[in-house]
Design an enzyme around this catalytic site. Structure first.
Site, PDB file in Angstrom:
ATOM      1  N   ASN A  35      13.186  -1.731  -8.974  1.00  0.00           N
ATOM      2  CA  ASN A  35      13.606  -0.346  -8.387  1.00  0.00           C
ATOM      3  C   ASN A  35      15.220  -0.242  -8.789  1.00  0.00           C
ATOM      4  O   ASN A  35      15.755   0.740  -8.771  1.00  0.00           O
ATOM      5  CB  ASN A  35      13.177  -0.183  -7.059  1.00  0.00           C
ATOM      6  CG  ASN A  35      12.017  -0.299  -6.861  1.00  0.00           C
ATOM      7  OD1 ASN A  35      11.037   0.240  -7.797  1.00  0.00           O
ATOM      8  ND2 ASN A  35      11.307  -0.633  -5.457  1.00  0.00           N
ATOM      9  N   HIS A  66       3.185   6.939 -18.661  1.00  0.00           N
ATOM     10  CA  HIS A  66       4.477   6.699 -19.619  1.00  0.00           C
ATOM     11  C   HIS A  66       4.443   7.933 -20.677  1.00  0.00           C
ATOM     12  O   HIS A  66       5.371   7.616 -21.520  1.00  0.00           O
ATOM     13  CB  HIS A  66       4.607   5.417 -20.489  1.00  0.00           C
ATOM     14  CG  HIS A  66       4.966   4.102 -19.131  1.00  0.00           C
ATOM     15  ND1 HIS A  66       4.943   3.103 -19.631  1.00  0.00           N
ATOM     16  CD2 HIS A  66       5.049   4.467 -17.983  1.00  0.00           C
ATOM     17  CE1 HIS A  66       5.252   2.179 -18.571  1.00  0.00           C
ATOM     18  NE2 HIS A  66       5.623   3.031 -17.603  1.00  0.00           N
ATOM     19  N   SER A  71       7.424  13.106 -26.386  1.00  0.00           N
ATOM     20  CA  SER A  71       7.473  14.354 -25.911  1.00  0.00           C
ATOM     21  C   SER A  71       7.670  14.003 -24.487  1.00  0.00           C
ATOM     22  O   SER A  71       6.531  14.122 -23.829  1.00  0.00           O
ATOM     23  CB  SER A  71       6.299  14.957 -26.340  1.00  0.00           C
ATOM     24  OG  SER A  71       4.944  14.277 -25.925  1.00  0.00           O
ATOM     25  N   ASP A 111       8.049   8.183 -24.762  1.00  0.00           N
ATOM     26  CA  ASP A 111       6.969   8.976 -25.577  1.00  0.00           C
ATOM     27  C   ASP A 111       8.191  10.121 -26.368  1.00  0.00           C
ATOM     28  O   ASP A 111       8.978  10.474 -25.918  1.00  0.00           O
ATOM     29  CB  ASP A 111       6.176   9.591 -24.755  1.00  0.00           C
ATOM     30  CG  ASP A 111       5.068  10.691 -25.409  1.00  0.00           C
ATOM     31  OD1 ASP A 111       5.519  11.112 -26.456  1.00  0.00           O
ATOM     32  OD2 ASP A 111       4.151  10.798 -24.744  1.00  0.00           O
ATOM     33  N   ASP A 126       1.058  14.558 -22.056  1.00  0.00           N
ATOM     34  CA  ASP A 126      -0.192  14.546 -23.168  1.00  0.00           C
ATOM     35  C   ASP A 126      -0.690  13.130 -23.481  1.00  0.00           C
ATOM     36  O   ASP A 126      -0.355  12.118 -22.674  1.00  0.00           O
ATOM     37  CB  ASP A 126       0.436  15.514 -24.222  1.00  0.00           C
ATOM     38  CG  ASP A 126       1.664  14.710 -24.824  1.00  0.00           C
ATOM     39  OD1 ASP A 126       1.814  13.670 -24.477  1.00  0.00           O
ATOM     40  OD2 ASP A 126       2.583  15.717 -25.208  1.00  0.00           O
ATOM     41  N   GLY A 136       1.008  -1.205   0.045  1.00  0.00           N
ATOM     42  CA  GLY A 136      -0.007   0.039   0.048  1.00  0.00           C
ATOM     43  C   GLY A 136       0.856   1.410   0.053  1.00  0.00           C
ATOM     44  O   GLY A 136       2.025   1.189   0.113  1.00  0.00           O
TER      45      GLY A 136
HETATM   46  C1  HEM Z   1       1.215  -1.494 -16.419  1.00  0.00           C
HETATM   47  C2  HEM Z   1       2.475  -1.587 -15.576  1.00  0.00           C
HETATM   48  C3  HEM Z   1       3.773  -0.964 -15.864  1.00  0.00           C
HETATM   49  C4  HEM Z   1       4.861  -1.518 -16.030  1.00  0.00           C
HETATM   50  C5  HEM Z   1       5.224  -2.793 -16.622  1.00  0.00           C
HETATM   51  C6  HEM Z   1       5.976  -0.373 -16.143  1.00  0.00           C
HETATM   52  C7  HEM Z   1       7.152  -0.382 -16.155  1.00  0.00           C
HETATM   53  C8  HEM Z   1       8.036   0.531 -16.373  1.00  0.00           C
HETATM   54  C9  HEM Z   1       9.677   0.372 -16.821  1.00  0.00           C
HETATM   55  C10 HEM Z   1      10.182  -0.698 -17.091  1.00  0.00           C
HETATM   56  C11 HEM Z   1      10.091   1.761 -16.801  1.00  0.00           C
HETATM   57  C12 HEM Z   1      11.596   2.050 -17.045  1.00  0.00           C
HETATM   58  C13 HEM Z   1      12.488   1.640 -15.970  1.00  0.00           C
HETATM   59  C14 HEM Z   1      13.858   1.960 -16.143  1.00  0.00           C
HETATM   60  O1  HEM Z   1      14.093   1.207 -17.131  1.00  0.00           O
HETATM   61  O2  HEM Z   1      14.494   2.220 -15.572  1.00  0.00           O
HETATM   62  C15 HEM Z   1       9.021   2.599 -16.727  1.00  0.00           C
HETATM   63  C16 HEM Z   1       9.255   3.940 -16.288  1.00  0.00           C
HETATM   64  C17 HEM Z   1       8.146   4.690 -15.782  1.00  0.00           C
HETATM   65  N1  HEM Z   1       6.933   4.438 -15.407  1.00  0.00           N
HETATM   66 FE1  HEM Z   1       5.905   2.590 -15.669  1.00  0.00          FE
HETATM   67  N2  HEM Z   1       5.186   0.795 -15.596  1.00  0.00           N
HETATM   68  C18 HEM Z   1       3.960   0.429 -15.514  1.00  0.00           C
HETATM   69  C19 HEM Z   1       3.044   1.296 -15.015  1.00  0.00           C
HETATM   70  C20 HEM Z   1       3.192   2.724 -14.838  1.00  0.00           C
HETATM   71  C21 HEM Z   1       2.286   3.457 -13.783  1.00  0.00           C
HETATM   72  C22 HEM Z   1       0.700   3.010 -13.228  1.00  0.00           C
HETATM   73  C23 HEM Z   1       2.930   4.589 -13.696  1.00  0.00           C
HETATM   74  C24 HEM Z   1       2.268   5.918 -12.950  1.00  0.00           C
HETATM   75  C25 HEM Z   1       1.121   6.250 -13.238  1.00  0.00           C
HETATM   76  C26 HEM Z   1       4.060   4.679 -14.287  1.00  0.00           C
HETATM   77  C27 HEM Z   1       5.152   5.684 -14.396  1.00  0.00           C
HETATM   78  C28 HEM Z   1       6.242   5.730 -15.008  1.00  0.00           C
HETATM   79  C29 HEM Z   1       6.910   6.886 -15.297  1.00  0.00           C
HETATM   80  C30 HEM Z   1       6.771   8.254 -15.043  1.00  0.00           C
HETATM   81  C31 HEM Z   1       8.163   6.280 -15.979  1.00  0.00           C
HETATM   82  C32 HEM Z   1       9.393   7.086 -16.336  1.00  0.00           C
HETATM   83  C33 HEM Z   1      10.439   7.331 -14.945  1.00  0.00           C
HETATM   84  C34 HEM Z   1      11.766   7.960 -15.194  1.00  0.00           C
HETATM   85  O3  HEM Z   1      12.012   8.881 -16.142  1.00  0.00           O
HETATM   86  O4  HEM Z   1      12.590   7.738 -14.556  1.00  0.00           O
HETATM   87  N3  HEM Z   1       4.415   3.428 -14.741  1.00  0.00           N
HETATM   88  N4  HEM Z   1       7.896   1.970 -16.176  1.00  0.00           N
END
Ligand code: HEM
Length: 301
Positions: free
Chosen positions: A70, A169, A223, A221, A228, A51
């Site tokens: 992490n 993302h 951008s 993305d 967006d 949580g």
């Molecule tokens: C649906 C399942 C999800 C998976 C499997 C996932 C997986 C990932 C992975 C693998 C990365 C890149 C991490 C890296 O290589 O260091 C990432 C980045 C990111 N995720 Fe997700 N994610 C998910 C859902 C979410 C959710 C729910 C949010 C927020 C609402 C989120 C926000 C972000 C953001 C903002 C980044 C970019 C972080 C950065 O620039 O350091 N993700 N995610």
């Protein structure tokens, strides 16, 4: 349990909370344009493990920071420390680190041009974290669509919440390590994922050569500083970066229809994202006398 969280929780005890977070983040963004993305992700990784209780912030040998999703990946802890010290100066001993993460996620989205929402507050901080639960409950980027749905259901979130929250993302970046299997060996096939658009595949292979440095980053993305609905436009065009992004259109017709709708209607995405973020922020908070208000976010008192 979530009924005890309230948007007015700190109105008397720390009325400037939001503005303190806002000013620290505006300064941090000047140094690191990706900080908002880092903090949005941190709230997600906090909420999915025990949580929304700031368990992710604890510096422990077997803590969540060392879990697979992490390690070398989740960032921004120093900025959380800066926010916490600024908040402590204004209202000592009042605001939990878990609430700071929830507010920071909202402020980050707003500063990137996204929607705002009323953040529910009153969470308390955990006394422990769990590497085991972080490894178990945060879905990996290699997940299939049904694995993603299952991981979110387990936290009380629907398939639609999952699709809408994946829109997070729209900002930030990923390391090559999180998607190279798609470029060279999808599902043990020794082939690239056939769903990646051909030119995009070629470009990604230049950024992330086989056996290259897994820490090189690529925007999620085109951008990455702007919140967006471009993320959905990319996914519709087979330009999703992570496997977990692209399966939203390739493995479920219902999901593909929602992705397509969100790609055409940014207002609808914004409204739905705000609602789903509040839902995510409600995952099993510690309230009442449970847990504590940490003095420092990295350590229990
Ligand atoms: C649906 C399942 C999800 C998976 C499997 C996932 C997986 C990932 C992975 C693998 C990365 C890149 C991490 C890296 O290589 O260091 C990432 C980045 C990111 N995720 Fe997700 N994610 C998910 C859902 C979410 C959710 C729910 C949010 C927020 C609402 C989120 C926000 C972000 C953001 C903002 C980044 C970019 C972080 C950065 O620039 O350091 N993700 N995610």
């Amino acid at each position: 349990m979530s009924a005890t969280l309230s948007p007015t929780f700190y109105d008397d005890s720390c009325p400037d909370l939001k503005w303190i977070v806002d000013s620290v983040l505006q300064a941090a963004l000047l140094k690191d344009p990706r900080i908002g993305a880092k903090l949005l992700r941190m709230h997600f990784h906090d909420c999915f493990v025990q949580g929304c209780d700031a368990s992710v912030l604890l510096d422990e040998a077997q803590g969540e920071k060392t879990a697979q999703p992490n390690l070398n990946s989740l960032m921004g802890f120093d900025v959380v420390d800066s926010i916490k010290s600024a908040v402590e100066s204004a209202c000592p001993g009042i605001v939990s680190c878990a609430d700071i993460l929830a507010v920071a996620a909202e402020v980050s989205v707003v500063l990137a041009g996204g929607p705002s929402w009323k953040v529910l507050l009153g969470r308390r901080d955990s006394l422990t974290g769990s590497k085991r639960l972080a490894n178990r409950d945060i879905p990996p980027p290699t997940s299939t669509f049904s694995q993603l749905v299952k991981a979110f259901k387990k936290k009380g979130l629907s398939a639609e919440d999952m699709i809408v929250l994946s829109g997070g993302h729209t900002i930030g970046a990923s390391r090559c390590a999180s998607f190279t299997q798609r470029l060279y060996n999808q599902s043990g096939s020794f082939q690239a994922d056939p769903t990646i658009e051909k030119r995009y595949l070629f470009n990604l292979q230049q950024v992330c050569p086989r056996n290259g440095d897994g820490n090189v980053t690529q925007s999620l993305d085109f951008s990455p500083r702007s919140f967006d609905n471009n993320y959905y436009k990319l996914v519709v065009s087979n330009l999703g970066l992570l496997n977990s992004d692209q399966v939203l259109t390739t493995q479920s017709q219902g999901s593909a229809a929602l992705v397509s709708a969100l790609s055409r209607d940014q207002t609808s995405f914004f409204n739905r994202f705000a609602v789903s973020m509040v839902k995510m922020g409600n995952i099993s908070p510690l309230v009442g006398n449970k847990g504590e208000i940490r003095n420092k976010c990295r350590y229990r008192n």
